[in-house]
Design a protein around this motif. Structure first.
Motif, PDB file in Angstrom:
ATOM      1  N   THR A  31       0.833  -1.364  -0.175  1.00  0.00           N
ATOM      2  CA  THR A  31       0.112   0.089   0.001  1.00  0.00           C
ATOM      3  C   THR A  31       0.868   1.010  -0.009  1.00  0.00           C
ATOM      4  OG1 THR A  31      -1.763  -1.153   1.079  1.00  0.00           O
ATOM      5  CG2 THR A  31      -1.813   1.362   1.421  1.00  0.00           C
ATOM      6  N   LEU A  35       0.717   4.169  -3.081  1.00  0.00           N
ATOM      7  CA  LEU A  35       0.266   5.451  -2.868  1.00  0.00           C
ATOM      8  C   LEU A  35       1.476   6.305  -3.425  1.00  0.00           C
ATOM      9  CD1 LEU A  35      -1.531   5.016   0.441  1.00  0.00           C
ATOM     10  CD2 LEU A  35      -2.632   5.034  -1.821  1.00  0.00           C
ATOM     11  N   TYR A  38       1.465   6.710  -7.271  1.00  0.00           N
ATOM     12  CA  TYR A  38       0.467   7.389  -7.780  1.00  0.00           C
ATOM     13  C   TYR A  38       0.593   8.967  -7.512  1.00  0.00           C
ATOM     14  CZ  TYR A  38      -1.997   3.185  -9.288  1.00  0.00           C
ATOM     15  OH  TYR A  38      -2.218   2.043 -10.168  1.00  0.00           O
ATOM     16  N   TYR A 119      -4.668  -4.204  -4.830  1.00  0.00           N
ATOM     17  CA  TYR A 119      -5.708  -2.849  -5.051  1.00  0.00           C
ATOM     18  C   TYR A 119      -7.037  -3.298  -4.154  1.00  0.00           C
ATOM     19  CZ  TYR A 119      -3.139  -0.945  -8.464  1.00  0.00           C
ATOM     20  OH  TYR A 119      -1.908  -0.215  -9.406  1.00  0.00           O
ATOM     21  N   LEU A 122      -6.085  -1.588  -1.202  1.00  0.00           N
ATOM     22  CA  LEU A 122      -6.232  -0.398  -1.313  1.00  0.00           C
ATOM     23  C   LEU A 122      -7.628   0.152  -1.167  1.00  0.00           C
ATOM     24  CD1 LEU A 122      -3.921   0.547  -4.258  1.00  0.00           C
ATOM     25  CD2 LEU A 122      -3.733   1.261  -2.006  1.00  0.00           C
ATOM     26  N   HIS A 123      -8.431  -0.461  -1.631  1.00  0.00           N
ATOM     27  CA  HIS A 123      -9.945  -0.292  -1.656  1.00  0.00           C
ATOM     28  C   HIS A 123     -10.696  -0.461   0.052  1.00  0.00           C
ATOM     29  CE1 HIS A 123     -14.337  -0.219  -2.246  1.00  0.00           C
ATOM     30  NE2 HIS A 123     -14.326  -1.554  -1.638  1.00  0.00           N
ATOM     31  N   TYR A 127      -8.813   3.982  -0.429  1.00  0.00           N
ATOM     32  CA  TYR A 127      -7.937   4.753  -1.438  1.00  0.00           C
ATOM     33  C   TYR A 127      -8.379   4.340  -3.012  1.00  0.00           C
ATOM     34  CZ  TYR A 127      -4.784   5.627   2.341  1.00  0.00           C
ATOM     35  OH  TYR A 127      -4.084   6.046   3.369  1.00  0.00           O
ATOM     36  N   ALA A 128      -8.841   2.937  -3.137  1.00  0.00           N
ATOM     37  CA  ALA A 128      -9.320   2.627  -4.461  1.00  0.00           C
ATOM     38  C   ALA A 128     -10.822   2.501  -4.529  1.00  0.00           C
ATOM     39  CB  ALA A 128      -8.741   1.195  -4.735  1.00  0.00           C
ATOM     40  N   ILE A 146      -7.567   4.685  -8.363  1.00  0.00           N
ATOM     41  CA  ILE A 146      -7.060   5.422  -7.275  1.00  0.00           C
ATOM     42  C   ILE A 146      -7.394   6.680  -7.079  1.00  0.00           C
ATOM     43  CG2 ILE A 146      -5.078   5.714  -5.705  1.00  0.00           C
ATOM     44  CD1 ILE A 146      -5.837   2.499  -6.619  1.00  0.00           C
TER      45      ILE A 146
END
Length: 212
Positions: A31, A35, A38, A119, A122-123, A127-128, A146
């Motif tokens: 993660t 981050l 991006y 991902y 991340l969700h 964040y996703a 994202i």
């Protein structure tokens, strides 16, 4: 020069990327690293069996929501009750569906099992995000990506019914939440909807401003 990453969470200067945008190889999909990537204008893109490849294109294919083009036929679809749209209702299902849809110019899927797991995490951490398009209770289209400030870094989209993915993108643009949709890779489909190339410098300026 292509940089090789190690366990440290850092990236080289994006402007040092190769002509095709390839910047670095290796590292992980934690993660923290994703981050940072991006927020630095970098994204992973590789196939199963390859090392993790990190890209930062010299030109970026993007869509400004204010420049979105909606055809007359598409406006008719949107006015109908053909589709319903939700967000963040079945993120993993959207990613799984996208994994069966190759990017233009690439054979097979680029969404590996490791990518799906990264991902999904991340969700869960907020964040996703995904957009789902439904037809008579069936998931027929969607996209995921994202959120970085007011920039949405689109990862992939899919469509199992005509105009379903277009509906997802239009919905995302019309939320008013984003100044820019980062499409990453050129497609004629997205160009027809108003997406265009901008320089890395312009992209990074918008990205950093949106984060600040």
């Amino acid at each position: 020069m292509i940089f090789r990453l190690d366990e440290r969470i850092l990236f080289p200067e994006p402007a040092l990327a190769e002509e095709d945008g390839l910047l670095a190889v290796g590292g992980d999909l934690s993660t923290e690293r994703l981050l940072l990537a991006y927020a630095s204008g970098i994204f992973p893109w590789y196939s199963e069996g390859e090392p993790i490849l990190w890209f930062s294109p010299h030109e970026r294919f993007v869509l400004f929501p204010t420049e979105l083009k909606i055809s007359k036929s598409m406006r008719k679809v949107l006015r109908s009750s053909l589709f319903s749209v939700t967000t963040n209702q079945c993120f993993d299902d959207v990613v799984a569906a996208c994994s069966t849809t190759p990017r233009e110019g690439q054979d097979g899927t680029w969404i590996t099992d490791d990518m799906k797991a990264a991902y999904s995490l991340l969700h869960k951490k907020g964040y996703a995000h995904s957009v789902e398009v439904w037809q008579q209770g069936e998931l027929v289209g969607g996209l995921y990506g994202i959120k970085v400030g007011r920039v949405f870094c689109g990862e992939s989209m899919f469509s199992r019914a005509s105009n379903a993915s277009k509906t997802a993108l239009i919905w995302l643009c019309q939320t008013g939440n984003y100044e820019l949709i980062d499409c990453q890779v050129y497609t004629e489909h997205l160009e027809s909807m108003g997406a265009r190339m901008i320089s890395r410098e312009e992209y990074m300026g918008i990205l950093h401003k949106s984060i600040a």
